[in-house]
Write an enzyme that holds these catalytic residues in place. Sequence first.
Site: not given
Lengths: 341, 341, 341, 341
Positions: D127, D170
Amino acid sequence: MKRLGILTSGGDCPGVNAVVRGAVLAGVRTGQYDFVGYLDGWSGVLSNNSVPLTLESVRGLSRLGGTILGTSRTNPITSGGAPAVIASMERDHVDGLIAVGGEGSLAAARILGESGIKVIGVPKTIDNDLSATDYTFGFDTAVQTATEAIDRLRTTGESHHRCMIAEVMGRNAGWIALHAGMAAGAHAILIPERRVSLEQAAAWVLSARNRGRAPLVVVAEAYVPAGQDAPYFPRGLDTFGRPRLGGIGYLLEEQLQELTGIECRATVLGHIQRGGAPTAFDRVLATRLGMAAVRAASKGEWGVMVSSRGTDITTVALAAAIGELHTVPEDRYLEAEMLFG
Amino acid sequence: MKRLGILTSGGDCPGVNAVVRGAVLAGVRTGQYDFVGYLDGWSGVLSNNSVPLTLESVRGLSRLGGTILGTSRTNPITSGGAPAVIASMERDHVDGLIAVGGEGSLAAARILGESGIKVIGVPKTIDNDLSATDYTFGFDTAVQTATEAIDRLRTTGESHHRCMIAEVMGRNAGWIALHAGMAAGAHAILIPERRVSLEQAAAWVLSARNRGRAPLVVVAEAYVPAGQDAPYFPRGLDTFGRPRLGGIGYLLEEQLQELTGIECRATVLGHIQRGGAPTAFDRVLATRLGMAAVRAASKGEWGVMVSSRGTDITTVALAAAIGELHTVPEDRYLEAEMLFG
Amino acid sequence: MKRLGILTSGGDCPGVNAVVRGAVLAGVRTGQYDFVGYLDGWSGVLSNNSVPLTLESVRGLSRLGGTILGTSRTNPITSGGAPAVIASMERDHVDGLIAVGGEGSLAAARILGESGIKVIGVPKTIDNDLSATDYTFGFDTAVQTATEAIDRLRTTGESHHRCMIAEVMGRNAGWIALHAGMAAGAHAILIPERRVSLEQAAAWVLSARNRGRAPLVVVAEAYVPAGQDAPYFPRGLDTFGRPRLGGIGYLLEEQLQELTGIECRATVLGHIQRGGAPTAFDRVLATRLGMAAVRAASKGEWGVMVSSRGTDITTVALAAAIGELHTVPEDRYLEAEMLFG
Amino acid sequence: MKRLGILTSGGDCPGVNAVVRGAVLAGVRTGQYDFVGYLDGWSGVLSNNSVPLTLESVRGLSRLGGTILGTSRTNPITSGGAPAVIASMERDHVDGLIAVGGEGSLAAARILGESGIKVIGVPKTIDNDLSATDYTFGFDTAVQTATEAIDRLRTTGESHHRCMIAEVMGRNAGWIALHAGMAAGAHAILIPERRVSLEQAAAWVLSARNRGRAPLVVVAEAYVPAGQDAPYFPRGLDTFGRPRLGGIGYLLEEQLQELTGIECRATVLGHIQRGGAPTAFDRVLATRLGMAAVRAASKGEWGVMVSSRGTDITTVALAAAIGELHTVPEDRYLEAEMLFG
């Protein structure tokens, strides 16, 4: 010089552009034909919405995914039928049509052919479910894309000791699941032609786990477990008005986790399977099919579909081509099953 | 339970490991066979240098390039012949052999078979030049790798208005050049089966340039221009003691630049064509061939080669398989030629 | 509205098109600029050979390799100098120039800037050898392409127990070799900045072999072994009139085989490193650099080069940018060397 | 010789194995350390479940996805805390720990470090949402994999005149969406840091359509449209007991189709983003981080995290590293927004 019209219809498929390029090069280089491309499938034919296709306009097309001509689901039979198509062809001075399409489009082509329209079909489906051809172009690309994705799923499954589930396309046939599953070393492959039970699937998962593996399941979107009535249709209707497939992977995630006690994670590969640059295999196949369609036209062989047989490209009657769907036969599934668990 | 020995010999090829895995899974899962793997081809057989092949040892092999068994150019016929092989097999309690190899190895297998040794061949060459099979595994991967590389060459050629030349493998046949060239949209493909002149090649290059393209030439390493005697052997001998091919691309760079006045740049793709993860196509083909070899063994079908025919895997007599090399036929070259220039 | 001219010069590089797209979108969307693209580098500027660049003409460019504007080696300083460039810009009503180029082009931009021409440089080289920027776009793609190729070489090396040698680009610096070699797990990396001896290279090869590995050597084309005078120039002159590099891999093949007794096989990766679709990293970097160039123009920051620093895009004076080449520092080589052998 | 223990915890990430290899090579080659690898994260530490890590056991790891050590979500602080970890380390004669993990694991490492345990953190998350480091390894691979998939979606969108929606990972930050969206040329990027409204998203989609494009939307799984309360959690809890993200793409499919009247199709890329072979960029970064962790240990720099800064690898205090999450700043979103519509 005579003129051929080319149209591409139905779901898109890597290699369509290579067919268009192959046909145009074969016709123009031999001085036999010039070409128009009808936009958005049969709807472009019916509305005389076309562009000239020259050597320049097919430049670089062999490796380009999608179709530069666009596509649609318009059915010419229910939208004016043969008379409308004939009128359009006359307006455009088009002698014959090359129709790049799937089952529906080839069936329409056959009916138009019986009305005297000069038409040649080119089989097109990533699902590989058409009869009278060994392989359809687009299938190899779909399998390769799915396999690369599943290879990625495997490493994360192993790190987390999870069971990974990959859902692939296949509306009527499990070919993509069968090939991508074999290529990726799946521990279970679930396809619509062979309705194994969820308990059987769970047994394969547990067997893989018991050998220390992170279980890997590949499922075709249209798989129906034994004892259930219909595929899983979680999301509305598609452009044809048919219930949309896609999502059974998520359902299996819950059910296999429940049955096995192993943490499961599903990925629905979806549209990445029908997009992007075709594999070399599909580019060669598609180019040769496009060239063969023009060769057939120049011999006056109308009402046929070009077809892949062994290493050859040949032609078969459209009537023969569109009978039964080409599904995974039992022996191919039994062969793969030996690798499961 | 009976025991089969597997060996892999000759130049390596993406998919060899998938054959080994397919064979072991098919034999072990059906409870019919256990397996030993001979190391480094026939030399491992002759020296009883082997490892047990279990389900565990073939884990994850379908996508692994190269061969975990190693390979060599040892010829069993000139290194002890049938008696030595029989003695080794007896020491290892091996009932039959699965020999994964190219022309030379299959010819040796045939001779051993005629001496009563139970042997089954699996055809293996990236060059696709074996008869009696539609395709050999490894070929699709080589073509795909070459095509991706040539796609890269094209963009730099276009930026610099250069003629790019890609040399691909093919000791006796131009199959890789033909397929990669078609897939990449080459303006000229030069192969050993069809000795076009340098002047003809230059004419295709100029024709592409005149249409505003950056010319792209794909040449097989063994291409011999019309009027010349032999392939270009710039670099010593290979492991077989044969002159090494590879480098004609650089020679063409000079010659085509001279003939056309266009700046030319050659890339010799070399060994990247025979390494790395196999394509999904090759994984499926190789897995099925390995399984079919065990199926043949279990039926007592010795002295055969497993073979790809259309969508089927079948068997043919080794004698039939190793007659003539399978080279590019004239009609395939003429078909491609229509796309040149 | 003001007008900017964009030109791309020198060797091409994946990401150039993304720079062009980024600049045009940034200028047009903010309503500040329209654009012309000069064809074939500075030669297009000098001959007023340009095309308008609109939103439509940059469509889809972020992922397209090469440069749609073409490139050349023309040096504006020796071909008319500032007066000629000024005259051209006036004819085209161009307020300022964005020059996408390597060392030579940026040096020329600096000189033009000192003559009052409004110019902004965008650093471009796959070799990553420019100062005042962390990375140049194109480098990541070159490294990725080389690494994938070397991964393929490894499997065939292991099957044949050979030492594989991969030659990569790098005219003045060993960055591609260093990164691709580290990524691929090379047992030796040979670069021009660090002239290790052939004996040292052979020692690393033998050490890897002694641990049971198939040795893997990555060499930059400009590597000069200790005790030798100059790089290996086997093939004529390039477009600049400089001796052409490329081929030392083949020389090492002989020399390392001689020194180690291990069969060696070289592959010269060549132009595949500068072609093809850019990696996502390079697309983002190049897009941001193109946008930043327009931002600098709108602030009146002329005579600068846009530059990558950490996660930021910034500007530096052209004078600072073109001093010394950015070569591999000793500590980076020593770090890598710990992985050798 | 001293001994270091390595563990990998949290969600897996391409490059973890390269960290392990880099650390082991750096420690063994300098004769400073030998290594044990703890299995399945902190749970392996607490249960003394470890394997020796030798040169042989890290062979070939730089390109292998996943983690050979396995991973888990076990939190050492709540599972015995420092005393339990110290006891385990003593039993294994381990002098210090290298903990490869994300936010949670680094926070735990910090607490353990404050209790006197010698520990060095290596930041790990696809991420890219950790502070005090420019990039985390795994991010580049995730972006590249997502970008290739989105490139495929684009061609099928264009053929069918559809709006394609790609959902990427994410949990707290939109970095993958921002970079993959920029790389793929998305017409809208939706991220949690910037809660644009669905109406704004629809306006971008319509704007792209009005310019004749097939709209392309990239959405981070944790995006929350303006006016809504929380992310979309369609599917139970994850291993941490947190609601599982993933699926907002399907929701947007309906909503954007409703708002725009354009046929929309969503693909949830899912776990393919965290699996598979790392890019060359991530392999180099991860290898260098692993080596730097050992360098820090040998200098007695405990309680730090190794970090990427520009082209350097450095160390920062764990306390500094785990403060705030590194989310997409406003200027980066505004920069990207200029490319939308």
